[in-house]
Design a protein around this motif. Structure first.
Motif, PDB file in Angstrom:
ATOM      1  N   LEU A  65       8.641   0.857   3.022  1.00 14.21           N
ATOM      2  CA  LEU A  65       7.368   0.160   3.233  1.00 14.21           C
ATOM      3  C   LEU A  65       7.556  -1.304   3.617  1.00 14.21           C
ATOM      4  O   LEU A  65       6.756  -1.857   4.375  1.00 14.21           O
ATOM      5  CB  LEU A  65       6.506   0.283   1.967  1.00 14.21           C
ATOM      6  N   GLN A  75       0.824  -1.203   0.000  1.00 12.07           N
ATOM      7  CA  GLN A  75       0.000   0.000   0.000  1.00 12.07           C
ATOM      8  C   GLN A  75       0.863   1.260   0.000  1.00 12.07           C
ATOM      9  O   GLN A  75       1.891   1.308   0.670  1.00 12.07           O
ATOM     10  CB  GLN A  75      -0.880   0.008   1.249  1.00 12.07           C
ATOM     11  N   VAL A  76       0.446   2.244  -0.759  1.00 13.33           N
ATOM     12  CA  VAL A  76       1.113   3.548  -0.711  1.00 13.33           C
ATOM     13  C   VAL A  76       0.071   4.642  -0.496  1.00 13.33           C
ATOM     14  O   VAL A  76      -1.122   4.439  -0.726  1.00 13.33           O
ATOM     15  CB  VAL A  76       1.897   3.863  -2.017  1.00 13.33           C
ATOM     16  N   PHE A  77       0.540   5.778   0.011  1.00 18.39           N
ATOM     17  CA  PHE A  77      -0.268   6.993   0.069  1.00 18.39           C
ATOM     18  C   PHE A  77       0.450   8.035  -0.765  1.00 18.39           C
ATOM     19  O   PHE A  77       1.618   8.322  -0.502  1.00 18.39           O
ATOM     20  CB  PHE A  77      -0.401   7.503   1.507  1.00 18.39           C
ATOM     21  N   TYR A  85      -0.700  -0.539  -4.483  1.00 18.59           N
ATOM     22  CA  TYR A  85      -2.079  -0.057  -4.530  1.00 18.59           C
ATOM     23  C   TYR A  85      -2.256   1.135  -3.603  1.00 18.59           C
ATOM     24  O   TYR A  85      -1.456   1.365  -2.695  1.00 18.59           O
ATOM     25  CB  TYR A  85      -3.076  -1.165  -4.170  1.00 18.59           C
ATOM     26  N   GLU A  86      -3.288   1.883  -3.871  1.00 18.37           N
ATOM     27  CA  GLU A  86      -3.621   3.036  -3.038  1.00 18.37           C
ATOM     28  C   GLU A  86      -5.131   3.180  -3.008  1.00 18.37           C
ATOM     29  O   GLU A  86      -5.793   2.911  -4.008  1.00 18.37           O
ATOM     30  CB  GLU A  86      -3.004   4.322  -3.616  1.00 18.37           C
ATOM     31  N   LEU A 107       0.884   4.181   8.001  1.00 20.51           N
ATOM     32  CA  LEU A 107      -0.166   5.162   8.279  1.00 20.51           C
ATOM     33  C   LEU A 107      -1.524   4.460   8.396  1.00 20.51           C
ATOM     34  O   LEU A 107      -2.343   4.787   9.258  1.00 20.51           O
ATOM     35  CB  LEU A 107      -0.196   6.145   7.107  1.00 20.51           C
ATOM     36  N   ARG A 131      -8.326  12.756   5.344  1.00 16.28           N
ATOM     37  CA  ARG A 131      -7.195  13.529   4.830  1.00 16.28           C
ATOM     38  C   ARG A 131      -7.495  15.024   4.942  1.00 16.28           C
ATOM     39  O   ARG A 131      -8.598  15.447   4.619  1.00 16.28           O
ATOM     40  CB  ARG A 131      -6.950  13.138   3.366  1.00 16.28           C
ATOM     41  N   LEU A 152       6.492   9.005   4.398  1.00 22.50           N
ATOM     42  CA  LEU A 152       5.155   8.413   4.375  1.00 22.50           C
ATOM     43  C   LEU A 152       4.475   8.583   3.024  1.00 22.50           C
ATOM     44  O   LEU A 152       3.501   7.903   2.729  1.00 22.50           O
ATOM     45  CB  LEU A 152       4.292   9.024   5.488  1.00 22.50           C
ATOM     46  N   TYR A 153       4.952   9.517   2.213  1.00 23.08           N
ATOM     47  CA  TYR A 153       4.310   9.797   0.917  1.00 23.08           C
ATOM     48  C   TYR A 153       5.201   9.487  -0.274  1.00 23.08           C
ATOM     49  O   TYR A 153       4.873   9.822  -1.393  1.00 23.08           O
ATOM     50  CB  TYR A 153       3.860  11.262   0.863  1.00 23.08           C
ATOM     51  N   HIS A 192       2.661  -5.238   1.863  1.00 21.66           N
ATOM     52  CA  HIS A 192       2.831  -4.548   3.132  1.00 21.66           C
ATOM     53  C   HIS A 192       1.744  -3.498   3.290  1.00 21.66           C
ATOM     54  O   HIS A 192       1.404  -2.811   2.338  1.00 21.66           O
ATOM     55  CB  HIS A 192       4.208  -3.903   3.191  1.00 21.66           C
ATOM     56  N   VAL A 193       1.239  -3.401   4.496  1.00 19.07           N
ATOM     57  CA  VAL A 193       0.230  -2.384   4.776  1.00 19.07           C
ATOM     58  C   VAL A 193       0.960  -1.141   5.260  1.00 19.07           C
ATOM     59  O   VAL A 193       1.840  -1.226   6.126  1.00 19.07           O
ATOM     60  CB  VAL A 193      -0.784  -2.880   5.828  1.00 19.07           C
ATOM     61  N   HIS A 194       0.624  -0.028   4.686  1.00 23.60           N
ATOM     62  CA  HIS A 194       1.294   1.243   4.997  1.00 23.60           C
ATOM     63  C   HIS A 194       1.201   1.550   6.497  1.00 23.60           C
ATOM     64  O   HIS A 194       0.152   1.357   7.096  1.00 23.60           O
ATOM     65  CB  HIS A 194       0.616   2.349   4.180  1.00 23.60           C
ATOM     66  N   HIS A 243      -3.205  13.286   7.661  1.00 28.11           N
ATOM     67  CA  HIS A 243      -4.458  12.630   8.045  1.00 28.11           C
ATOM     68  C   HIS A 243      -4.748  12.921   9.507  1.00 28.11           C
ATOM     69  O   HIS A 243      -3.843  13.040  10.316  1.00 28.11           O
ATOM     70  CB  HIS A 243      -4.370  11.126   7.803  1.00 28.11           C
ATOM     71  N   GLY A 274       6.479   6.361  -0.993  1.00 32.13           N
ATOM     72  CA  GLY A 274       6.247   5.025  -1.529  1.00 32.13           C
ATOM     73  C   GLY A 274       7.530   4.254  -1.755  1.00 32.13           C
ATOM     74  O   GLY A 274       7.589   3.373  -2.611  1.00 32.13           O
TER      75      GLY A 274
END
Lengths: 795, 328
Positions: free
Chosen positions: B325, A509-511, A568-569, B109, B192, B317-318, B105-107, B208, B320
């Protein structure tokens, strides 16, 4: 607002260490900021100069013996003020000073130096670099300098919230402390000056265009001033809070503002240009050069001080250069005014200005404070600049501003605080803050002081009482009256499943940033929402798709050596469907992409496998199957609007829920990216959330045996296998359970432009063991229909 | 023994011999030869087909095929295809890496957001969401930010037009909720938000937030302290040292900020803002301030995430970056 501890001590007793004072102010809501970056000072210790002799080989250097608590070390020092017996900040060999300045063992003009005695500028404490920093005599040798400086810092930086204009001064801050520690507050020593006959009318008068914008304007005259440098006490006061001394007249104005909080302005009376102060709005085409020597174009947005003809100051913001005090000034016109807060804020904002004065006025000044500051200025002009006050004050104040009394009840105080704060505390607190209070218990009528425009309602008084009581002294309650009847499930509940499926499928996951450039946004033909005041032209639009962000992330990773990506996002995209806010549509989307290899060669895989259309399709099928979204329909979407080539739409229950396909090359070239072919998908997340928000109903497991049969059809090359599969399913009566193509074969024996499709069919009945004849009749029917529809032949 | 029984006994024997399946290559080969070799047990069974009656032959043939397939498939699944085995003895080396299955992987955030949500949902808060683009009224006016008030400077705002903003906090959803529903209310609002601030290691143009709103008849500052203490201790550990200090927000009165103590940095770190809902806010949505009281709080998810995981640059965090990650 920088507050000097020494200055504060004039008005109130403060705790012995600066750190304690800072903590107390923070807990009063006047947040003390760490003024000094102590991160780089942890190696510095306190030393004592035991002996100082002249350096044998250099006139300007000294050779000192410094005791660091354990050892006595030779240190060469170049500062003129170093002396025996001093406690000093000592940087031992191996320590690092701010600016990555490493202290090594050195030989200076033939003498070994094991460390350094630091100046304030080397420590980052101040700009002072002419000599070493000499510490208090009671500083403990060998202990940490950071601790010393925190306890002994001469000043504190306070972050004043917009509701506390009164704390933009030493007196205001002292008042809060005095209430907190129940210690008396000493006000500055000055008096309004009596006079028998007013003479000021001969010098100056004040007129208004709109009294609401400037309810009070006090003007006075001091003649025969001698402009010159300020005396040391005044200079030191200003320098202790980081202000530059300019000359005695200007310094007095600044000093009074920092002391009492009210901004005043000094005009050179002889350059003022008339005997009338006229306060009015600016006019289009007017100009003024302000004190900072910048020419400002004026307009009706600003309130101005004029001499009846031309502007001489921007009210509450900054004075004009032409009428400023200079060396030649002999007569000073003093302005101490009270302006309407929003008027000043608008004016300052329209010019992009923010000054010490405007900050105070736009938060709400004190109409009575204007008068106090005036008398304080008069006193100092006479004392410091040798002037003579011209008796009288021009102070037309037609609409006197009065504070309204506020009722405070015990009931409401108890309800909101949730704790028991006794009557004497309430009374003492309100009085200490400057309120006039009637009542002793149960109910109080409190009239707030003129310097607290923020106190307007009962709840404001309650805040003051709890604030001084101490938030930490309010006991926490863990048994609140919960209510369950309105409880609702999380509307994003389904997202948890989606995230876990995608993680399981290997997606990370990315933001990404929602703000994009016009160029990025223009790659799709979707009207975007524009930002009026962007940070930069690279971020002046809101994203219309999640794909560009994913591609940029992929590009970043490719450049950093990781080309194999499943990303994914989820998040909002924005469309300007129609003009105006009503025409903006926010769409919650879920998008993903695959790029590079799915797996490389390894001991287990003889061949590497690249991301492909079918890998993507498999992901989508697995994803939707786990979400229990069944009977999806995948159709070619020739003219896809969302940036997919070779695109397909995904339909569920008659609605398109998303798209997938090759990500169009226009992104890669349009954004100048370093990536290869990639494959992506995009789902409408709100629809997915609705579709997943259902409870699965269990279907009983069938235990009757499964019968497997193979069929091998020869069909035309352009026949879609999917069409054959669905035809078989449609004609499989109720017993067909699964149809799976397992081989596609082409050669001369099959024929030109033909292919042989081998399919595995699984049959099972819900109610009995299938016999050959049951299956055969269905198979025969399937063969008949498929042969007919697709001109197929059995192989 | 008839052929059926013989097949069954070979099957049983194989099950015993193959469980556990040998690791050593030689042992595997021995096992293979015993069952599938030219003179192996399965071949032996096939050789008996001549003795089977015509009537039984189709069934016996089917059973024989089944057992041959069954045994072969055990060998195949345990050792890979026979061809690759011949080329390499790799399969007998347990130290080789396993056959990898991709894992995502889950972010961080997202993980932090989920943690915060679940902590509040456990004590009965519902979750609500709202628009990122909103009008001045919902983002400022109704929250007691009067026009031309310096409090507006506390939040650098992106404007779409003079009346429309990118929300600077999720507090706008407070207003939407109170417009749509009658109290009592108990919600958290993740989402957000945007600030017109230069991008650096400590600030980004968006972040966020989780906003909380609790409105009921008897709600006090002490209740607020209890709930937020519960949150902080669940989020950062039961021994977390925390403090409430007075602050200012236009939409709460009294207002407070909550700090937690960082032993590592030996300093207090701000983690959330809170306060009792200002009566002006209730008035703007027609809620009777004589009956209803409440508190609201808001926290930056990034800040909490960074504290929790020790991340020192918000831009990570932004970005990627997979190297980042993959650690979560």
């Amino acid at each position: 607002m920088r507050i000097s501890i020494d200055w504060l001590k004039e008005f109130v007793n403060v705790p012995s260490s600066t750190e304690q004072t800072a903590d107390m102010l923070t807990m009063l809501g006047l947040e003390a900021e760490q003024g000094l970056d102590t991160a780089n000072l942890s190696d510095i210790i306190i030393g004592e100069v035991k002996e100082k002799i002249k350096h044998p080989n250099a006139d300007k250097l000294s050779l000192c013996q410094v005791f660091d608590g354990n050892n006595t070390l030779s240190v060469v020092c170049g500062a003129p003020n170093v002396d025996t017996g001093q406690k000093i900040a000592f940087a031992p060999v191996g320590s690092v000073l701010p600016g990555d300045f490493k202290i090594g063992k050195a030989k200076i003009r033939g003498e070994v130096s094991k460390g350094m005695i630091c100046s304030e500028s080397e420590l980052g404490v101040s700009d002072e670099h002419d000599g070493i920093m000499v510490l208090n005599d009671d500083a403990k040798v060998g202990s940490s300098f950071v601790q010393y400086i925190q306890e002994n810092a001469p000043s504190i930086e306070l972050d004043i919230t917009p509701n506390r204009p009164d704390c933009f001064s030493h007196l205001g801050v002292a008042r809060d402390i005095s209430v907190k520690i129940s210690s008396p507050l000493h006000s500055p020593d000055y008096q309004p000056r009596p006079f028998t006959k007013s003479e000021v009318e001969d010098w100056i008068s004040v007129e208004f265009e709109n009294i609401d914008e400037c309810p009070r304007y006090i003007a006075g005259i001091v003649k025969n001033v001698i402009v010159g440098p300020s005396p040391d006490w005044l200079k030191n006061r200003l320098e202790s809070i980081g202000q530059r001394s300019i000359n005695n007249i200007v310094d007095i104005s600044n000093f009074v503002m920092m002391e009492m909080g009210h901004p005043t302005h000094m005009f050179d009376y002889d350059k003022f240009g008339s005997k009338t102060v006229f306060i009015r709005r600016g006019k289009k085409g007017e100009k003024i050069t302000t004190l900072d020597e910048i020419e400002r174009k004026l307009s009706p947005e600003q309130l101005l001080i004029t001499n009846g003809k031309i502007p001489v100051a921007i009210a509450g913001v900054m004075g004009g250069l032409d009428s400023a005090v200079s060396k030649e000034t002999t007569t000073v016109l003093i302005e101490s005014a009270f302006f309407d807060a929003p008027t000043i804020r608008k004016g300052a904002k329209s010019l992009g200005m923010s000054t010490d004065a405007s900050k105070r006025f736009e938060r709400g000044a004190d109409p009575n404070g204007a008068e106090n500051a005036f008398w304080r200025v008069i006193q100092l002009l006479e004392e410091v600049a040798g002037g003579n006050w011209v008796a009288g004050v021009a102070d037309p104040y037609p609409k006197i501003i009065e504070q309204k009394p506020i009722e405070l009840t015990r009931e409401k105080l108890d309800l909101l605080s949730g704790c028991d704060i006794n009557d004497p505390f309430v009374l003492l607190t309100l009085k200490g803050l400057g309120c006039t209070v009637i009542g002793k218990s149960k109910k109080w009528m409190a009239t707030p002081p003129s310097w607290r425009p923020d106190l307007e309602r009962e709840v404001d008084l309650i805040e003051e009482v709890i604030r001084l009581f101490g938030f930490d002294n309010v006991p926490s309650k863990y048994h609140y009256n919960g209510i369950m009847e309105n409880h609702e499930p999380d509307p994003h509940k389904g997202l948890t499943i989606m995230t876990s499926v995608l993680t399981g499928l290997g997606f990370t996951q990315v933001f990404n940033n929602s703000l994009q450039s016009s160029r990025e946004v223009s790659l799709l033909d979707i009207p975007s929402v524009k930002i009026m005041n962007p940070l930069s032209d690279k971020m002046d639009q809101l994203r219309t798709s999640l794909i560009p962000g994913l591609l940029k992330t992929a590009d970043f990773n490719v450049k950093n050596g990781e080309p194999d990506l499943l990303l994914y996002e989820w998040g909002n995209v924005f469309e300007q469907e129609n003009p105006g806010m009503a025409g903006i549509v926010e769409k919650l989307q879920l998008s993903g992409m695959i790029h590079g290899l799915l797996h490389g060669e390894s001991v287990h895989h003889k061949k590497k496998r690249s991301a492909s259309f079918f890998a993507l399709k498999g992901v989508i099928e697995s994803f939707l199957s786990r979400l229990q979204i069944q009977n999806i329909l995948i159709k070619p979407d020739k003219d896809n609007d969302y940036g997919f080539q070779n695109a397909f739409s995904v339909e569920a229950k008659g609605n398109i829920i998303g798209y997938f396909g090759d990500i169009s090359h226009q992104f890669v070239s349009g954004m100048n990216l370093d990536i290869n072919q990639s494959f992506g998908f995009q789902f409408d997340l709100n629809t997915l959330l609705v579709l997943t928000n259902k409870t699965v109903k269990y279907i009983p497991i069938i235990n009757y045996p499964v019968v497997e049969r193979d069929l091998n059809f020869v069909v035309k090359e352009n026949t879609l296998v999917g069409d054959i599969v669905s035809t078989i399913q449609k004609n499989g009566k109720s017993i067909i359970k699964k149809v799976e193509p397992y081989n596609i074969f082409r050669d001369e024996s099959v024929g030109e432009n033909k292919k042989a499709v081998a399919l595995k069919l699984r049959f099972q009945s819900n109610s009995k063991t299938l016999e050959d004849k049951d299956v055969n009749s269905v198979i025969n029917e399937i063969i008949r229909v498929v042969s007919k529809i697709f001109s197929a032949k059995l192989r | 023994m008839n052929i059926k029984e013989s097949i069954e006994s070979v099957r049983k024997l194989f099950r015993t011999d193959s469980d556990p399946f040998p690791i050593d290559y030689q042992a595997v080969e021995t096992l293979r030869i015993k069952y599938l070799g030219r003179k192996g047990l399965v071949a032996g069974l096939f050789s008996r087909m001549n003795d089977v009656s015509d009537k039984e032959r189709p069934i016996a043939g089917k059973l024989l095929n089944e057992i041959k397939q069954e045994i072969s498939s055990v060998f195949n699944s345990q050792t890979g295809s026979s061809k690759s085995r011949e080329k390499s003895h790799g399969e007998s080396d347990y130290s080789l890496p396993g056959l990898t299955f991709p894992v995502g992987h889950v972010h961080p955030l997202q993980q932090t957001m989920d943690d915060i949500k679940s902590i509040f949902m456990n004590i009965g808060f519902s979750v609500a969401y709202g628009p990122e683009i909103d009008d001045d009224f919902h983002n400022f006016g109704a929250l007691n930010f009067p026009p031309e008030h310096p409090a507006r400077d506390m939040q650098d705002t992106f404007f779409i037009d003079s009346e429309t903003v990118l929300r600077t906090h999720t507090s706008n959803v407070q207003i939407h909720l109170m417009e749509e529903k009658d109290p009592p209310l108990r919600y958290i609002i993740p989402g957000r938000v945007y600030r017109n601030e230069a991008i650096s290691f400590k600030s980004y143009c968006l972040f966020h937030q989780v906003e909380g709103l609790y409105v009921d008849k008897n709600v006090s500052f002490a209740d607020q302290k209890g709930i937020l203490e519960y949150f902080v201790k669940r989020m950062f550990g039961a021994n977390t040292k925390m403090r409430f200090r007075p602050s200012y927000f236009p939409f709460t009165e009294p207002s407070a900020e909550v700090d937690i103590w960082s032993e590592k940095r030996s300093q207090w770190l701000e983690i959330l803002g809170c306060g009792m809902v200002d009566p002006e806010v209730f008035k703007s949505v027609d809620i009777d301030t004589d009956i209803w009281h409440g508190f609201a709080f808001g926290m930056g998810i990034e800040r909490i995430c960074m504290l929790k995981y020790g991340i020192d640059d918000i831009r990570l965090l932004y970005q990627g970056d997979m190297r980042f990650l993959e650690q979560f």
